[in-house]
Write a protein that holds these residues in place. Sequence first.
Motif, short mmCIF file in Angstrom:
data_model
loop_
_atom_site.label_atom_id
_atom_site.label_comp_id
_atom_site.label_asym_id
_atom_site.label_seq_id
_atom_site.Cartn_x
_atom_site.Cartn_y
_atom_site.Cartn_z
N VAL A 1 0.86 -1.18 0.00
CA VAL A 1 0.00 0.00 0.00
C VAL A 1 0.90 1.24 0.00
O VAL A 1 1.95 1.24 0.64
N THR A 2 0.49 2.29 -0.73
CA THR A 2 1.30 3.51 -0.80
C THR A 2 0.61 4.64 -0.05
O THR A 2 -0.61 4.72 0.01
N TYR A 3 1.44 5.51 0.53
CA TYR A 3 0.97 6.67 1.28
C TYR A 3 1.81 7.88 0.90
O TYR A 3 3.00 7.75 0.65
N TYR A 4 1.19 9.05 0.90
CA TYR A 4 1.89 10.30 0.63
C TYR A 4 2.25 10.97 1.94
O TYR A 4 1.43 11.03 2.86
N CYS A 5 3.45 11.53 2.00
CA CYS A 5 3.85 12.35 3.14
C CYS A 5 2.97 13.60 3.14
O CYS A 5 2.85 14.26 2.10
N ARG B 1 3.62 16.38 4.30
CA ARG B 1 4.43 17.59 4.21
C ARG B 1 4.97 17.81 2.80
O ARG B 1 4.89 18.90 2.27
N CYS B 2 5.58 16.77 2.21
CA CYS B 2 6.27 16.96 0.92
C CYS B 2 5.71 16.10 -0.20
O CYS B 2 6.16 16.19 -1.33
N GLU B 3 4.74 15.24 0.11
CA GLU B 3 4.07 14.37 -0.85
C GLU B 3 4.96 13.28 -1.44
O GLU B 3 4.62 12.69 -2.46
N ALA B 4 6.09 12.96 -0.80
CA ALA B 4 6.88 11.80 -1.22
C ALA B 4 6.05 10.54 -0.94
O ALA B 4 5.24 10.52 -0.02
N ILE B 5 6.23 9.53 -1.74
CA ILE B 5 5.45 8.30 -1.62
C ILE B 5 6.22 7.26 -0.82
O ILE B 5 7.39 7.02 -1.08
N ALA B 6 5.54 6.63 0.14
CA ALA B 6 6.10 5.52 0.89
C ALA B 6 5.28 4.27 0.59
O ALA B 6 4.07 4.35 0.37
N GLU B 7 5.94 3.13 0.55
CA GLU B 7 5.28 1.85 0.33
C GLU B 7 5.43 0.99 1.58
O GLU B 7 6.53 0.83 2.09
N LEU B 8 4.31 0.44 2.05
CA LEU B 8 4.33 -0.48 3.18
C LEU B 8 3.70 -1.79 2.75
O LEU B 8 2.68 -1.80 2.06
N GLU B 9 4.29 -2.88 3.17
CA GLU B 9 3.70 -4.19 2.95
C GLU B 9 3.01 -4.59 4.24
O GLU B 9 3.64 -4.60 5.31
N ARG B 10 1.71 -4.88 4.15
CA ARG B 10 0.94 -5.21 5.35
C ARG B 10 -0.24 -6.09 5.00
O ARG B 10 -0.56 -6.29 3.84
N ASP B 11 -0.89 -6.64 6.02
CA ASP B 11 -2.08 -7.44 5.80
C ASP B 11 -3.21 -6.57 5.28
O ASP B 11 -3.38 -5.42 5.72
N ALA B 12 -3.99 -7.11 4.37
CA ALA B 12 -5.06 -6.35 3.73
C ALA B 12 -6.21 -6.03 4.68
O ALA B 12 -6.95 -5.08 4.46
N TYR B 13 -6.37 -6.80 5.75
CA TYR B 13 -7.51 -6.58 6.64
C TYR B 13 -7.37 -5.32 7.50
O TYR B 13 -8.35 -4.84 8.06
N LEU B 14 -6.19 -4.77 7.65
CA LEU B 14 -6.01 -3.56 8.46
C LEU B 14 -6.72 -2.39 7.79
O LEU B 14 -6.53 -2.13 6.61
N ALA B 15 -7.55 -1.69 8.54
CA ALA B 15 -8.34 -0.58 7.99
C ALA B 15 -7.66 0.75 8.29
O ALA B 15 -7.47 1.11 9.46
N GLU C 1 11.55 2.82 2.92
CA GLU C 1 10.23 2.56 2.33
C GLU C 1 9.74 3.71 1.45
O GLU C 1 8.69 3.63 0.82
N THR C 2 10.49 4.81 1.40
CA THR C 2 10.10 5.99 0.62
C THR C 2 10.73 5.95 -0.77
O THR C 2 11.90 5.65 -0.92
N ARG C 3 9.91 6.28 -1.76
CA ARG C 3 10.44 6.45 -3.13
C ARG C 3 11.05 7.84 -3.20
O ARG C 3 10.39 8.83 -2.95
N SER D 1 -5.51 13.70 6.27
CA SER D 1 -5.55 13.37 4.85
C SER D 1 -6.18 12.00 4.66
O SER D 1 -5.74 11.04 5.26
N PHE D 2 -7.23 11.93 3.84
CA PHE D 2 -7.88 10.68 3.55
C PHE D 2 -7.59 10.20 2.14
O PHE D 2 -8.14 9.23 1.69
N ASP D 3 -6.73 10.88 1.42
CA ASP D 3 -6.47 10.56 0.01
C ASP D 3 -5.39 9.49 -0.10
O ASP D 3 -4.22 9.79 -0.23
N PHE D 4 -5.80 8.20 -0.02
CA PHE D 4 -4.85 7.09 -0.05
C PHE D 4 -4.59 6.61 -1.48
O PHE D 4 -3.76 5.75 -1.70
N THR D 5 -5.31 7.13 -2.46
CA THR D 5 -5.18 6.63 -3.83
C THR D 5 -4.40 7.56 -4.73
O THR D 5 -4.18 7.26 -5.89
N ARG D 6 -3.99 8.68 -4.24
CA ARG D 6 -3.30 9.67 -5.05
C ARG D 6 -1.99 9.18 -5.53
O ARG D 6 -1.27 8.43 -5.03
#
Length: 97
Positions: A4-8, A10-24, A59-61, A92-97
């Motif tokens: 799953v990817t997330y934006y910082c 502050r600077c909008e850098a992208i981080a990738e985390l590998e985790r279980d899909a059930y975590l909300a 984990e950050t691109r 921030s709720f924008d997890f798909t950006r």
Amino acid sequence: MVTVTYYCPRCEAIAELERDAYLADKCVTPDPLDGWEYANAYDELEESEGVEIVCGASETRGEGCGQPYYLSFVKFHEGEEVDPRLPLSDVSFDFTR
């Protein structure tokens, strides 16, 4: 496991985390939510209430800003979802950006 990817926030850098899909995911914020306990991005996440991500770590691109930010998972107490009572402008709720 899913990646799953997330934006910082502050600077909008992208981080990738590998985790279980059930975590909300609840939100991504520049500061931790009161009452949440955060794991490091490289720890097991299944038992955590959220993750502290350091922007620019492995984990950050790209480079990132070097500041920590926080991914919070949905949390329940006595069967009810816990409301962190943050101003909406800080979340921030924008997890798909």
